[in-house]
Enzyme design. Structure first.
Site, mmCIF file in Angstrom:
data_model
loop_
_atom_site.group_PDB
_atom_site.id
_atom_site.type_symbol
_atom_site.label_atom_id
_atom_site.label_comp_id
_atom_site.label_asym_id
_atom_site.label_seq_id
_atom_site.Cartn_x
_atom_site.Cartn_y
_atom_site.Cartn_z
ATOM 1 N N ASP A 52 1.017 -1.130 -0.092
ATOM 2 C CA ASP A 52 -0.117 -0.245 0.648
ATOM 3 C C ASP A 52 1.188 0.981 -0.135
ATOM 4 O O ASP A 52 1.975 1.184 0.098
ATOM 5 C CB ASP A 52 -0.779 0.262 1.115
ATOM 6 C CG ASP A 52 -2.384 0.477 0.191
ATOM 7 O OD1 ASP A 52 -2.925 0.691 1.555
ATOM 8 O OD2 ASP A 52 -1.832 1.237 -0.401
ATOM 9 N N GLU A 88 -10.660 6.710 4.240
ATOM 10 C CA GLU A 88 -9.592 6.042 4.843
ATOM 11 C C GLU A 88 -9.641 6.306 6.192
ATOM 12 O O GLU A 88 -11.055 6.445 7.330
ATOM 13 C CB GLU A 88 -8.582 6.355 4.792
ATOM 14 C CG GLU A 88 -8.146 5.179 3.538
ATOM 15 C CD GLU A 88 -7.008 5.236 2.376
ATOM 16 O OE1 GLU A 88 -6.719 5.965 1.160
ATOM 17 O OE2 GLU A 88 -5.713 5.239 2.550
HETATM 18 C C1 GLC Z 1 -4.286 4.864 -0.148
HETATM 19 C C2 GLC Z 1 -6.357 2.785 0.208
HETATM 20 C C3 GLC Z 1 -5.173 1.675 -0.630
HETATM 21 C C4 GLC Z 1 -5.491 2.591 -2.147
HETATM 22 C C5 GLC Z 1 -3.521 3.299 -1.890
HETATM 23 C C6 GLC Z 1 -3.164 4.067 -3.428
HETATM 24 O O1 GLC Z 1 -3.869 4.804 1.090
HETATM 25 O O2 GLC Z 1 -4.900 1.997 2.116
HETATM 26 O O3 GLC Z 1 -6.846 1.248 -0.959
HETATM 27 O O4 GLC Z 1 -5.024 1.404 -2.934
HETATM 28 O O5 GLC Z 1 -3.528 3.938 -1.277
HETATM 29 O O6 GLC Z 1 -4.379 4.947 -3.537
#
Ligand code: GLC
Length: 612
Positions: free
Chosen positions: A306, A503
């Site tokens: 991530d 988030e």
């Molecule tokens: C974010 C999320 C993830 C996403 C990634 C790229 O923090 O946790 O779901 O795909 O970063 O944007």
């Protein structure tokens, strides 16, 4: 693939201007055979091995590196052999149009395939409810609403439509579907979950098939990503990126099950969760990644981190050689750096040269990544298929989204059969901050990472849907705060709930009730003494038990996206409600976490939904 050729000196055009003197043709040697990896007739495994043998360590480390578009422009990415680019939430070209995205994507590919080995990039985005970074794209209901439909076939069709819009902008990788199992509704990502038990997220892995198609090099196929592995929805307190404190039996039964099905369906990528399992960060968990995901489940795609997630391993800002080593050796194949990608490359190179990351690990990661690039057909067709660009926000896709909105509505209360409302005659009053706001009804991950209120992208608000649904003989009055209502109206529709978040910003560790504006609006409307229909636009159940007795009807609308007319379809009887709760509805916030079978007494149980 745009043919790259050099004019034959004997071609007619070569003589234009008479500058080219005809000379006796040399004995032309047969052109060298293309390298095996460029031969699409050869098995992918053979192409991978041939290419791997030609790659330097820099090339291989580059394939394991994902940089944000703003950190690496096309020339820099190609110079440094970066293998993947992403757009973080809301990271869009200017202007933010489908054509502009396609031009941006093609610019990256043009530079990438001009490098000595010509390895195309793979470009990832979060298209989590439609191609939601792109202005004008169709925005579908978020996953919690799709979970309420209980309709895997519909979810597959939505994913296919989303794949078409993604392909129309060139992009070839979607960081979706989220297969999280939301166990605590305080979690800010509850709306990204299809439900609180593994059954609905497992069924909705049909999204993988929708995105990837029957085969990855099919028309408009994009790589899907099962995320976030594993247990992101089970953290204590619903704390985003927190600690999931359960035994392995429960982890497997509740949180692993959807990933097992996604792997069976051939999902191409898996994204690791920020969260921890019993105190061990997932990005360092070799047992769950190497042994369980890649070994036991037989996952042959590639594992991506991530965003800046490996930075968290030591609890300090930034990332270190040890964090790079630990995550790669734990089984991560590609790191979403996303900014300091050259530092990442340098650290990983040093770890390999010091023997702390085996070359076999580097080669395994490259085999996984390159296999997907070959299977996607990127070497043969690296550029946007512009035939799909016009599908972005198309009437057909918006019609599908409206169908999904209809099916996602859950009727929770309907005293006296107040719903469906008649279309004809009299006056209807509409109130509430979420009645006439595309941004609020779309929620997070819409145009920007966090989403925002207001007319952020083209669509139909719930109010506009109501106006379209009623007959000309019906007068519809809207006031956000309910000012002006009286007993002359035959009904009031009050659209309340949450404003956008994504988030951790959406975590609600304290109260989970309606905000003061909504409570004041409802009180004002209820004084008129007319039937009150409440439409709740939110990313999760809210604590509304105390207010519910004052409402005649309640519809959980979740986060419907751009096609708000689908809500009116249910309110006025053009679609009879079929939605059921994908999550248990608390009687009070202090019950959280509250889930089916835990013995607590909810306001509405999992699976509840009225009909009329
Ligand atoms: C974010 C999320 C993830 C996403 C990634 C790229 O923090 O946790 O779901 O795909 O970063 O944007």
């Amino acid at each position: 693939m745009a043919a790259r050729h050099h004019p034959d000196p004997d071609s007619p055009g070569a003589h234009r201007g008479g500058l080219y003197r005809r000379v006796a043709p040399a004995v032309s040697a047969a052109p060298p055979a293309p390298p095996l990896y460029r031969d699409a007739s050869k098995p992918v495994a053979d192409r991978v091995e041939d290419l791997l043998a030609r790659m330097t360590l820099q090339d291989k480390i580059g394939q394991m590196t994902q940089a944000e578009r703003q950190a690496a422009d096309p020339k820099a990415a190609a110079r440094d052999r970066v293998g993947s680019i992403l757009s973080g939430g809301g990271s869009a070209p200017t202007p933010n149009t489908a054509e502009s995205w396609a031009d941006m994507y093609d610019a990256y590919q043009r530079e990438a395939i001009a490098t000595p080995l010509g390895i195309p990039i793979i470009y990832g985005v979060d298209a989590v409810h439609g191609h939601n970074n792109v202005y004008g794209a169709t925005i579908f209901p978020h996953n919690i609403g799709l979970g309420a439909t209980g309709d895997p076939e519909l979810v597959q069709r939505i994913a296919r439509a989303t794949a078409e819009e993604i392909s129309g902008t060139g992009i070839d990788w979607d960081f979706a579907p989220c297969l999280c199992v939301a166990r605590n509704d305080r979690w800010g990502r509850t709306y990204e979950s299809f439900g609180e038990t593994p059954q609905r997220p497992t069924a909705m892995t049909s999204a993988v098939t929708g995105l990837q198609g029957d085969h990855l090099d099919g028309p408009a196929s994009v790589l899907a990503t099962a995320k976030h592995y594993v247990g992101d929805g089970g953290t204590t307190g619903g704390d985003d990126q927190g600690n999931t404190e359960i035994d392995e039996e429960e982890l497997r039964a509740i949180h692993l099950a959807p990933f097992t099905e996604a792997v069976r369906r051939g999902v191409g990528a898996v994204m690791i969760s920020y969260s921890s399992w019993n105190g061990v960060k997932m990005h360092a968990n070799s047992y769950l990644i190497n042994d369980v995901l890649k070994g036991e489940l037989g996952f042959t795609g590639f594992v991506v981190s991530d965003w800046q997630a490996i930075d968290q391993l030591d609890g300090q800002p930034g990332f270190t050689a040890e964090e790079v080593r630990t995550s790669i050796n734990a089984g991560l194949d590609m790191i979403m750096v996303p900014h300091e990608y050259q530092k990442f490359m340098d650290l990983l190179r040093a770890e390999v040269e010091a023997g702390r990351v085996p070359m076999a690990r580097i080669d395994d990661a490259n085999r996984r990544i390159l296999t997907k690039k070959f299977e996607l057909g990127l070497f043969e067709r690296p550029f946007t298929d512009r035939a799909y660009t016009g599908t972005v926000g198309s009437p057909e896709h918006r019609g599908l989204a409206r169908e999904a909105v209809r099916e996602s509505q859950v009727l929770l209360k309907n005293d006296g059969g107040v719903l469906p409302l008649a279309k004809d005659g009299g006056k209807i009053f509409v109130a509430g901050k979420n009645a006439d706001d595309i941004g609020n009804q779309s929620g997070g991950w819409t145009i920007s990472w966090q989403g925002s209120s207001g007319p952020i992208t083209p669509g139909t608000t719930i109010l506009e849907g109501i106006r379209q649904a009623v007959s000309p003989s019906t007068e519809v009055t809207y006031d956000r705060y309910g000012n002006g209502i009286d007993g002359s109206y035959r009904a009031a529709i009050v659209v309340v709930g949450e404003t956008p978040y994504a988030e951790g910003a959406g975590d609600r560790p304290a109260g989970m009730g309606l905000d003061q504006e909504d409570l004041a609006t409802l009180a004002r409307v209820q004084q008129a003494g007319v039937p009150v229909v409440v439409v709740l636009v939110s990313g999760r159940p809210l604590d509304i038990a105390a207010e519910l007795p004052g409402w005649d009807a309640l519809v959980a609308s979740w986060l419907p996206g751009t096609e708000g007319a689908g809500v009116a379809d249910v309110l006025f009887g053009d679609h009879h409600p079929t939605g059921t709760l994908p999550v248990t509805w608390m009687a009070s916030a202090d019950q959280q976490p509250i889930n089916d079978g835990d013995g607590k007494q909810p306001l509405f149980p999992l699976g509840f939904g009225l009909r009329y």
